[in-house]
Design an enzyme around this catalytic site. Structure first.
Site, mmCIF file in Angstrom:
data_model
loop_
_atom_site.group_PDB
_atom_site.id
_atom_site.type_symbol
_atom_site.label_atom_id
_atom_site.label_comp_id
_atom_site.label_asym_id
_atom_site.label_seq_id
_atom_site.Cartn_x
_atom_site.Cartn_y
_atom_site.Cartn_z
ATOM 1 C CD GLU A 131 -3.108 -1.099 2.080
ATOM 2 O OE1 GLU A 131 -3.155 -0.157 2.887
ATOM 3 O OE2 GLU A 131 -3.967 -1.997 2.029
ATOM 4 C CD GLU A 242 -4.184 -5.848 3.763
ATOM 5 O OE1 GLU A 242 -5.070 -5.084 4.200
ATOM 6 O OE2 GLU A 242 -2.975 -5.572 3.807
#
Ligand SMILES: *[C@@H]1O[C@H](CO)[C@@H](O)[C@H](O)[C@H]1NC(C)=O
Ligand SMILES: *[C@@H]1O[C@H](CO)[C@@H](O)[C@H](O)[C@H]1NC(C)=O
Ligand SMILES: *[C@@H]1O[C@H](CO)[C@@H](O)[C@H](O)[C@H]1NC(C)=O
Length: 611
Positions: A131, A242
């Protein structure tokens, strides 16, 4: 060259068919910032493997190779994984600067040297960063998600890691990156896609709080994000690194955390279309030790237990269409289309940003030494993942190319879509597919009432391609990136017509450029003859076989012969908004055509153009 795309694709498909991984995410620290130890990892990994009602959760995704609290000592998770035969998606923290990356590499190399193949045999892939691109995006910055890194930095790091493992027992393991789906579909980050062997995608409808995001829309929001990511991935494998729905915490717009909603999301998204089909690391096994964060996503609570907080058995998932939230499909399509329409670039393939989501705390955590930053990451990864801009999502949804989706659990029925559509705020015009058709056998027959055959405006690409083979009449067709039309095989194309196309004209077209006009596709064509297109009475799924294809509702005809360098208008009519429509294409004569469906210049294959 197209060949490289196809080779990558073929490779990923063969890997997928060989083994599909399933597991959870594992951070480096507990919620009190204490390091997670080998015995804890071992308990976690073995608990995941024997969760009551679930099986096959034998893989773990890590955020760092460094043991929390150390500079560059490898994580104790490695020994625990070896002890429990847990496969690993390794992570190297990517936002700690060059020094941080070098520490990660040092730790990984030491572990490879120490454990050899007992470790490397477990490695599914190596993610460089997590991320990092999201955190430097406007939403990430606005929400103080922490220090990130840009596409050039991450690409460079991926190259360093590939070099670092060359000549070791981990040589050749896929090296990629994990980021939010919004980061992946941002064209400014394309260099990372180019550098990566796989795309790790994080997506949380729960955090998409600028969108209509009740649990009923969780399925469609997630798969819109997934499909959008696949469409920009250039054929590289997209792994779900995720996702999950919280059991407790704040309500984000209409997204309510609860055990029931977490189970619904697990059933529909996980059981329905991910587990066993796409490499998936769920968020998460446990995030509540010793204290419960808000929101909390764990399938077990503060006490590690083989008995999950809700039923993970997938037994609530039936194969009937009624279980898929059809309203959400409509809603997502509508909002997506509305957003792109507002942006004024439906069909252009441009990427637009808007978005204001993501909260995320822990600003600055990523700058701390690698040993601690991943811990922070672990605690906040879910929040960091935040909601991606919807406008982004929508634009891609309506414009980008080869996306293969399906609904193994059953696709929504048209009637459901229609009846449930009213739950969606009537934002803009509805869209849909062809309801009534007139046969236009060839380009020359295209009339003024048809949309253009070219993809210069709004268009839809097939979300599922199912080849059925009459020599193996009971074999499920599965999903394909190729359209195959031969004397024995016909291909069925599912199109999802958005609600916003309501009242518009939809035209089914077939585009067959010359081979030298193609950049990322290829086709083979032999024999002579054309094809016939039949609209089916109900949509097909990956489970559809030659013998179970639904009946023909309308025979649309088709060209008598097919020659490269032509666009064929098959049929045109008012759009059947909010419906999923299947067309079966069967060869006539001795036509033998096999092509990679692709929107890249020049587009090739079946599309529905909208005007
Ligand atoms: C797109 O990516 C670039 C590079 O990572 C970043 O600077 C920019 O803010 C991103 N845009 C959006 C809308 O996220
Ligand atoms: C991101 O931060 C802004 C400003 O603090 C806030 O209004 C917004 O709700 C946050 N985004 C999310 C998804 O929470
Ligand atoms: C797709 O079609 C191309 C062109 O005929 C062919 O080279 C390729 O092998 C096909 N791929 C699959 C998976 O059938």
């Amino acid at each position: 060259m197209l060949s490289s795309t196809l080779i990558t694709l073929a490779a990923s498909l063969s890997v997928a068919s060989a083994q599909v991984y399933k597991g959870f995410n594992y951070g480096a620290t507990n919620t009190d910032n204490s390091p997670i130890t080998e015995s804890q990892y071992q308990n976690d990994f073995s608990t995941a493997q024997k969760l009551v009602g679930a099986s096959g959760f034998t893989s773990g995704r890590l955020y760092t190779s460094i043991q929390a609290g150390t500079i560059d000592t490898y994580t104790e998770a490695f020994q625990a994984a070896i002890n429990t035969k847990t496969s690993l998606l390794l992570g190297l923290w990517g936002s700690g600067g060059q020094a941080g990356l070098s520490n990660e590499i040092t730790a990984l190399q030491a572990a490879i040297k120490n454990f050899g193949s007992s470790l490397t045999d477990l490695i599914v892939g190596i993610s460089v960063g997590s991320e990092d691109l999201y955190r430097i995006s406007p939403t990430g910055i606005e929400n103080m998600s922490g220090i990130g890194a840009g596409p050039d930095v991450i690409s460079n790091y991926i190259g360093q890691v590939k070099s670092a493992i060359a000549g070791t027992a981990a040589n050749g393991k896929p090296v990629g990156h994990v980021d939010t789906w919004t980061a992946w579909i941002n064209g400014s980050n394309d260099a990372v896609i180019a550098a990566a062997d796989f795309i790790g995608m994080d997506a949380y409808p729960y955090f998409q709080n600028t969108m209509t995001n009740p649990i009923a829309d969780g399925y469609s929001l997630f798969f819109d994000a997934y499909d959008a990511t696949v469409s920009v991935a250039g054929g590289k494998p997209v792994w779900v690194t995720e996702t999950g729905w919280p059991i407790s915490g704040a309500t984000e717009n209409q997204a309510v955390p609860s055990l029931q909603n977490a189970k619904t999301y697990w059933d529909q998204v996980g059981c329905g279309r991910l587990f066993g089909q796409v490499n998936t690391w769920w968020y998460t096994l446990q995030d509540a030790f010793p204290t419960t964060p808000s929101p909390s996503f764990g399938v077990v609570g503060t006490t590690l237990s083989d008995t999950p907080l809700y039923d993970l058995s997938c037994s609530g998932v039936s194969t009937s269409a009624s279980d898929i939230p059809s309203a959400s499909v409509t809603a997502a399509i509508e909002s997506a289309t509305a957003a792109s329409a507002q942006a004024g670039n439906v069909g252009t393939g441009q990427k637009i940003g808007s978005g204001s989501e993501a909260q995320g705390q822990n600003a600055g955590s990523a700058s701390s030494p690698a040993g601690t930053s991943p811990a922070a990451q672990q605690q906040t990864s879910a929040t960091e993942t935040q909601a991606p801009a919807q406008a982004l999502e929508s634009t891609i949804f309506s414009t980008k190319g080869v996306t293969i989706t399906s609904c193994p659990g059953g696709c929504p029925k048209e009637s459901q879509l229609q009846t449930e559509a009213p739950t969606v705020p009537p934002a803009t015009a509805p869209t849909t597919l062809i309801t009534k058709t007139s046969v236009l056998p060839s380009a020359s027959a295209a009339s003024a009432s048809s949309c253009l055959a070219s993809l210069s405006g709004t268009y839809e690409y097939p979300h599922l391609i199912v080849p059925v083979d009459k020599t193996q009449p009971d074999k499920a067709g599965g999903t394909s990136y190729n359209g195959t039309i031969s004397s024995t095989i016909s291909s069925i194309f599912n199109f999802d017509i958005p609600q916003t196309d309501s009242g518009k004209t939809c035209t089914l077209v077939f585009l067959l450029p010359q081979q030298d006009q193609l950049t990322t596709s290829v086709f083979s064509l032999s024999g002579s003859g054309g094809f016939d297109v039949a609209q089916l009475s109900s949509p097909v799924t990956e489970q559809t076989s030659y013998n179970t294809v639904s009946s023909v509702s309308s025979d649309l005809g088709g060209p008598e012969s097919v020659t490269p360098g032509n666009e064929y208008v098959i049929a045109s009519g008012s759009c059947a908004a909010s419906q999923r429509i299947s067309y079966e294409v069967t060869a006539t004569g001795s036509l033998d055509l096999n092509y990679f469906q692709d929107f890249n210049p020049s587009p090739i294959g079946f599309y529905v153009t909208v005007c």
